[in-house]
Design a protein around this motif. Sequence first.
Motif, short mmCIF file in Angstrom:
data_model
loop_
_atom_site.label_atom_id
_atom_site.label_comp_id
_atom_site.label_asym_id
_atom_site.label_seq_id
_atom_site.Cartn_x
_atom_site.Cartn_y
_atom_site.Cartn_z
N TYR A 67 0.83 -1.21 0.00
CA TYR A 67 0.00 0.00 0.00
C TYR A 67 0.87 1.26 0.00
O TYR A 67 1.88 1.33 0.69
CB TYR A 67 -0.93 0.02 1.22
N MET B 234 -3.51 3.40 -1.62
CA MET B 234 -3.52 2.85 -2.97
C MET B 234 -2.82 1.49 -2.93
O MET B 234 -1.64 1.39 -2.56
CB MET B 234 -2.80 3.79 -3.94
N VAL C 25 -7.06 4.32 -6.96
CA VAL C 25 -7.96 4.76 -5.89
C VAL C 25 -9.39 4.69 -6.40
O VAL C 25 -9.70 5.13 -7.51
CB VAL C 25 -7.62 6.20 -5.44
N SER D 232 -7.92 -0.74 -3.13
CA SER D 232 -7.63 0.64 -2.74
C SER D 232 -8.85 1.28 -2.07
O SER D 232 -9.97 0.79 -2.18
CB SER D 232 -7.21 1.46 -3.96
#
Length: 335
Positions: free
Chosen positions: A43, A55, A103, A108
Motif C-alpha cells: 500500500y 492505494m 484509488v 484501494s
Amino acid sequence: MRFAKSLLLLWLLSCITGTLPAQTIPPQDATLSNYTYPYPVHYLTLDIQGQRLKMAYMDVQPAQPNGKAVMLLHGKNFCGAYWDSTAADLSRNGFRVIIPDQVGFGKSDKPAHLQYSFQLLAQNTKALLDTLHITKTAVLGHSMGGMVAIRFALMYPQVTEKLVLEDPIGLEDWKIKVPYQSVDKWYQSELKQDYEKIKKYQLENYYAGEWKPAYDKWARLLASWTQGPDYPRIAWNSALTYDMIFTQPVYYEFEHIQAPTLLIIGQRDRTALGKANVPAEVRKTMGNYPELGKSAARRIPHAKLVPLEGVGHLPHIQAYKKFITPLLAFLEQGS
C-alpha cells in the motif's frame, strides 16, 4: 444429510453452467479484505484533496531480471487481480511487473468524496513509481486503463518507454452521440446492479455473446460488492468514475503520444459508454472496434495494430495466447 445434498446439487450446477446462484456469492467489503490477490499486496499512502487514502499495488519481481519494468493498468469493472497470468509470463521473461489498483478500485480506498480525473490517476500512478524508484517503464492499459495509460504517457513521456493499449475505451468521443447523464443518475443505476445484470452486460459487451466458466469469477467478484454493507460507497465511486470517463476524452490527443505504441484490439469488441441510451440506429455506429483500432493506429505516431479475430473486449482473459505472444514480442523488441 439434506444440507450435504444441497451443496452437491450446487456443485453439479456449477460444473454444468460454470456459475453458482447469486445468493452463494460471499459479500465483500469496500477494499476486498477477504479476497486473495495472486501476489502480495502493498500500500502507498497518498494525500489527496484533504484526505489520506491508500492505494494498493502488487510488485512482482522476476527471478532473472532483464532490467525492464512493465506497469499494468486495470479496466473500470476490474482490479489488478485479473492480470495474474500476464504478470506471471512477464515476470518469467525477466520483467518487473507493477500492478496498481487505482484509488476507487479493487483493494484501494473508496473515498466518500473525490473529484476524479485521469490526470489525478496518472499522478497517483507516477507517485507509486517514484516510491519504487522506477524511472522508466512500459505501460499497458486495458479498457479504462487504456485511457489512464494514454493520459500517463502524455503527462510523463520521459517515463513511458512503450505504450500498449488492449481494447482501450476512449477511442471515440461518446458525448457527441450520447446524452449527458448526471452522477446521481449513474449512482442510482449502480445501486441496482446484481450478479445477473453484471453477467448479462459482460456477456453482451465483453465476450460477444459467448460465455465460458473461466469468465465467471470476474463477474462474481464484481457482484460480491453488491451484497456487502459498503456497496453504496462503492456505487458512488463507480458513478464518479463513469462521469470522469464520459466527460474527459483522450480521443483528441492521440497525435501527441510519443512512445512506441502497440494496439491489441479484439475484433468482436463493441464496448461503448452510454449506447443503451441512444436510438438503435445511433447505437449501431458506436463501439466499432475494428474501425476504431485502425483509426487510432493511423493517428498515433509509431503505432502498430494487432487485430485479434473472434475476440471481444478482454483478450488477456478470452484469448490469452493470442494476446501474450504479440505483447512479449513488442516489449522485447529493441531490448
